[in-house]
Design an enzyme around this catalytic site. Sequence first.
Site, short mmCIF file in Angstrom:
data_model
loop_
_atom_site.label_atom_id
_atom_site.label_comp_id
_atom_site.label_asym_id
_atom_site.label_seq_id
_atom_site.Cartn_x
_atom_site.Cartn_y
_atom_site.Cartn_z
N ASN A 7 -24.61 19.63 25.14
CA ASN A 7 -25.21 20.03 23.87
C ASN A 7 -24.90 18.93 22.86
O ASN A 7 -23.80 18.87 22.31
CB ASN A 7 -24.62 21.38 23.43
CG ASN A 7 -25.23 21.89 22.14
OD1 ASN A 7 -26.02 21.20 21.49
ND2 ASN A 7 -24.86 23.09 21.76
N ARG A 92 -29.17 21.15 26.33
CA ARG A 92 -29.75 22.04 25.32
C ARG A 92 -30.64 21.18 24.42
O ARG A 92 -30.18 20.18 23.86
CB ARG A 92 -28.64 22.65 24.48
CG ARG A 92 -29.22 23.50 23.39
CD ARG A 92 -28.27 23.66 22.27
NE ARG A 92 -28.86 24.51 21.25
CZ ARG A 92 -28.48 24.54 20.00
NH1 ARG A 92 -27.48 23.77 19.60
NH2 ARG A 92 -29.05 25.32 19.14
N HIS A 181 -32.50 30.37 19.14
CA HIS A 181 -31.52 31.16 19.92
C HIS A 181 -32.15 31.72 21.19
O HIS A 181 -31.68 32.72 21.72
CB HIS A 181 -30.94 32.34 19.11
CG HIS A 181 -30.10 31.94 17.94
ND1 HIS A 181 -30.19 32.58 16.72
CD2 HIS A 181 -29.16 30.98 17.79
CE1 HIS A 181 -29.35 32.02 15.88
NE2 HIS A 181 -28.71 31.05 16.50
N ARG A 242 -27.18 30.14 5.24
CA ARG A 242 -28.64 30.07 5.07
C ARG A 242 -29.15 31.35 4.42
O ARG A 242 -28.66 32.44 4.72
CB ARG A 242 -29.34 29.90 6.41
CG ARG A 242 -29.07 28.58 7.07
CD ARG A 242 -29.90 28.47 8.35
NE ARG A 242 -29.27 27.55 9.27
CZ ARG A 242 -29.14 27.77 10.57
NH1 ARG A 242 -29.60 28.87 11.12
NH2 ARG A 242 -28.54 26.89 11.33
N GLU A 385 -24.84 30.91 26.72
CA GLU A 385 -25.99 30.00 26.74
C GLU A 385 -25.78 28.86 27.74
O GLU A 385 -26.72 28.44 28.41
CB GLU A 385 -26.21 29.43 25.33
CG GLU A 385 -26.73 30.48 24.37
CD GLU A 385 -26.44 30.18 22.91
OE1 GLU A 385 -25.26 30.31 22.51
OE2 GLU A 385 -27.36 29.83 22.17
#
Length: 401
Positions: A7, A92, A181, A242, A385
């Site tokens: 990643n 990823r 996601h 956010r 993940e």
Amino acid sequence: MKILVINAGSSSLKYQLFDLDTEKAIAKGVCERIGIDGHLKHTPLVEGKPVFNEDINLPTHAEAIAAVIEKLTSKEYGVVTSMSEIGAVGHRVVHGGEAFKGSVLIDSDVMATLEECIPLAPLHNPANIAGIKACASVMGDVPQVAVFDTSFHQTMPPKAFMYALPYKFYEELKIRRYGFHGTSHRYVSRRVPQILGIPGEDLKIISCHMGNGSSICAISGGKSVDTSMGFTPLVGLPMGTRCGDLDNGVLQYIMHKNGYNIDEMINILNKQSGVLGVSGVSSDFRDLEEAANKGDERSALALEMFFYSVAKVVGSYVAAMNGVDVIAFTAGIGENSDTTRAGICEYLTYLGCHLDVEANKVRGKEAIISTPDSKVKIMVVPTNEELVIAKDTMEIVKGRK
Ligand code: ADP
């Protein structure tokens, strides 16, 4: 087969090496401050091997990958004897646009399309591409696979992914809801049926991924049919920093009043908003819970806004799917915060959702946390993940043979 999962960020690179015979990671680590100075923390997950945690020079992603391979194969810190034991690398990749409906074996055509997707994720995709190029330069012909955050959501119907803007913006600029996601929501969509022993085709699941970034996904018959993030990860729920959903007119008003340009404004929406912005205390739910318990009203408000927003999206997805069988909580907050799960579920009793207070005390473990008579099953499903990326990579590489 052993699969290296990467990643890559702009100045960091996280990795895990999986042994897919056992489906367990045998080493993990992170390179930080790439291009600045450099630090590597390498953690073997087998008995008797020490952790390596030191500053080392990492001018580029290629040096970072070389350092990772050196540690993975070294006598002292290693978990494999040579690089040839690593069958493939899974990456990823944040944004696959509309081009990638699933994971793909990387070749020169795929690389060209990934480059075309850069404008969609200008902060993330270049780093992901740098990670792929670094592996190619250090590892030669080892097959590499791209696994996208967006691809699980490519099953959304147009009524869910279109924005009510002039149609030319979709045609010319590909402006639409993509969602993120996806790897985590896909993991939940596969794991829930396994835990319950019910085929995924027969289930309507609402997956709530709640971490630093949060998104909700409506999954019907194993497929994403709607999700709360959009063209960017800025929308949907209020998150750590956010803002989530916002009236676009607010941007114009603040920018005129305070003289901000669009980049300054978007930076505020990304980095200074969410529960941090409302509370003025922290983006971390642990800090907010502590502050709220001590009577801090804005922290309590930030948490309640989050619970309320999740509940509203859940309600809209019950409408979208005309029902729901399972609500699953995952990621840092979803897996660990019983008060957040309880705060959300308080809004959902109209659905016949009943939380089992004792069962809800679980942290970081798979569990059914609803009462036996609850009409909707409420579950905690810790996401993985990296394992999804490793498994996709193995399947694609094996399928090639
Ligand atoms: P990311 O989106 O970066 O992958 P994670 O899924 O790891 O993030 O989630 C990190 C967040 O999870 C933290 O910021 C914190 O708010 C939350 N979190 C972790 N542990 C707990 C806990 N025990 N209680 C409440 N919140 C927690």
